[in-house]
Design a protein around this motif. Structure first.
Motif, mmCIF file in Angstrom:
data_model
loop_
_atom_site.group_PDB
_atom_site.id
_atom_site.type_symbol
_atom_site.label_atom_id
_atom_site.label_comp_id
_atom_site.label_asym_id
_atom_site.label_seq_id
_atom_site.Cartn_x
_atom_site.Cartn_y
_atom_site.Cartn_z
ATOM 1 N N ILE A 9 0.682 -1.359 0.052
ATOM 2 C CA ILE A 9 0.395 -0.006 -0.006
ATOM 3 C C ILE A 9 0.826 1.074 0.272
ATOM 4 N N ASP A 10 1.249 1.304 0.910
ATOM 5 C CA ASP A 10 2.969 2.660 0.969
ATOM 6 C C ASP A 10 3.824 2.692 -0.369
ATOM 7 N N PHE A 11 3.904 1.436 -1.777
ATOM 8 C CA PHE A 11 4.671 1.609 -2.739
ATOM 9 C C PHE A 11 3.929 2.764 -3.603
ATOM 10 N N TYR A 12 2.341 2.088 -3.317
ATOM 11 C CA TYR A 12 1.654 3.174 -4.146
ATOM 12 C C TYR A 12 0.462 4.573 -3.776
ATOM 13 N N ARG A 13 1.255 5.015 -3.171
ATOM 14 C CA ARG A 13 0.827 6.017 -1.612
ATOM 15 C C ARG A 13 0.816 7.059 -2.094
ATOM 16 N N LEU A 14 -0.025 8.049 -2.539
ATOM 17 C CA LEU A 14 0.420 9.883 -3.581
ATOM 18 C C LEU A 14 -0.186 10.322 -2.226
ATOM 19 N N PRO A 15 1.324 11.091 -2.533
ATOM 20 C CA PRO A 15 1.813 12.247 -0.905
ATOM 21 C C PRO A 15 0.391 12.644 -0.439
ATOM 22 N N GLY A 150 4.916 18.634 -15.221
ATOM 23 C CA GLY A 150 5.597 19.258 -13.734
ATOM 24 C C GLY A 150 6.004 19.153 -12.719
ATOM 25 N N GLY A 151 7.327 19.597 -12.211
ATOM 26 C CA GLY A 151 7.356 19.057 -10.770
ATOM 27 C C GLY A 151 8.029 17.880 -10.482
ATOM 28 N N ASP A 152 8.045 17.511 -9.173
ATOM 29 C CA ASP A 152 8.443 16.884 -8.103
ATOM 30 C C ASP A 152 7.797 14.956 -8.815
ATOM 31 N N PHE A 153 7.150 15.104 -9.044
ATOM 32 C CA PHE A 153 5.943 13.430 -8.538
ATOM 33 C C PHE A 153 5.758 13.482 -10.881
ATOM 34 N N ASP A 154 5.852 12.129 -10.738
ATOM 35 C CA ASP A 154 6.016 11.811 -12.220
ATOM 36 C C ASP A 154 4.658 11.148 -12.305
ATOM 37 N N PHE A 155 3.749 11.228 -13.181
ATOM 38 C CA PHE A 155 2.379 10.826 -13.185
ATOM 39 C C PHE A 155 2.259 9.607 -13.931
ATOM 40 N N LYS A 156 3.249 9.756 -15.179
ATOM 41 C CA LYS A 156 3.057 8.421 -16.194
ATOM 42 C C LYS A 156 3.724 7.166 -15.288
ATOM 43 N N ALA A 157 5.137 7.759 -14.329
ATOM 44 C CA ALA A 157 5.281 6.256 -13.984
ATOM 45 C C ALA A 157 4.651 6.042 -12.523
ATOM 46 N N TYR A 158 4.236 6.783 -12.137
ATOM 47 C CA TYR A 158 2.622 5.776 -11.169
ATOM 48 C C TYR A 158 2.089 5.460 -11.568
ATOM 49 N N TYR A 159 1.596 6.046 -13.611
ATOM 50 C CA TYR A 159 0.596 5.042 -13.228
ATOM 51 C C TYR A 159 1.380 3.481 -14.634
ATOM 52 N N ASP A 160 1.594 3.983 -15.125
ATOM 53 C CA ASP A 160 2.487 1.816 -15.450
ATOM 54 C C ASP A 160 3.286 1.707 -14.213
ATOM 55 N N GLU A 161 3.279 1.882 -13.016
ATOM 56 C CA GLU A 161 3.834 1.211 -12.218
ATOM 57 C C GLU A 161 2.853 0.129 -11.459
ATOM 58 N N ARG A 162 1.745 1.222 -11.383
ATOM 59 C CA ARG A 162 0.450 0.996 -10.803
ATOM 60 C C ARG A 162 0.038 -0.094 -12.106
ATOM 61 N N SER A 163 0.027 -0.008 -12.834
ATOM 62 C CA SER A 163 -1.189 -0.715 -14.143
ATOM 63 C C SER A 163 -0.844 -2.724 -14.145
ATOM 64 N N ILE A 164 0.737 -2.856 -13.559
ATOM 65 C CA ILE A 164 1.122 -3.798 -13.837
ATOM 66 C C ILE A 164 0.826 -4.974 -13.130
#
Length: 164
Positions: A9-15, A150-164
């Motif tokens: 759960i912590d791995f996929y948690r948004l800040p 923009g910013g520190d968070f990568d939305f594309k990586a979050y979406y790709d990682e969680r879709s696995i």
């Protein structure tokens, strides 16, 4: 090593909470969109907030990504095909654990409403770690013709990682 449920759960948690900025302008042109993105970039960089903004002219029900090979060197072009609609944008902003993005969203809304001299923007909270938040990020990427983030968070990586 096995993951415990808490680690997973912590791995996929948004800040922090995620907010959607809905812009109700009919026939949004790319020039107007890029002006909005510059305003968005200015205010989010000033407050340290991450954002994802996409521009689309395709209906979400019929949007499909087609890879177009041109037999030239480099990465093949991605093209969004489907039923064409009026130009519109989808924007998501997210703060940090120390600072919420809601105050930044209110400032952006006030600035955009002032530009159009009427209320054309609405702020919607998507929550922190809901399926709705994840689906909205994917929805943006599926029909996007122009993507700006923009910013520190990568939305594309979050979406790709969680879709696995």
């Amino acid at each position: 090593m096995r993951f415990k449920l808490k680690d997973w759960i912590d791995f996929y948690r948004l800040p922090s909470n995620v907010y959607s900025l809905e812009l109700f302008v009919t026939q949004l042109t790319p020039k107007e969109y890029f002006g909005f993105v510059e305003k968005l970039r200015y205010y989010t960089k000033k407050d340290g907030v991450s954002y994802l903004s996409v521009f689309s002219t395709t209906s979400s029900e019929s949007a499909k990504v087609v890879i177009k090979h041109t037999k030239k060197r480099g990465r093949p072009r991605k093209e969004i095909v489907g039923e064409k609609v009026a130009g519109h944008s989808h924007t998501i902003i997210m703060g940090t654990p120390e600072k919420s993005a809601y105050s930044t969203a209110k400032i952006i809304k006030k600035s955009v409403d002032k530009k159009y001299q009427k209320r054309v923007m609405k702020i919607v909270s998507l929550g922190r770690d809901t399926d709705h938040t994840y689906n909205m990020i994917g929805y943006c990427f599926r029909q996007a013709e122009i993507v700006r983030s923009g910013g520190d968070f990568d939305f594309k990586a979050y979406y790709d990682e969680r879709s696995i």
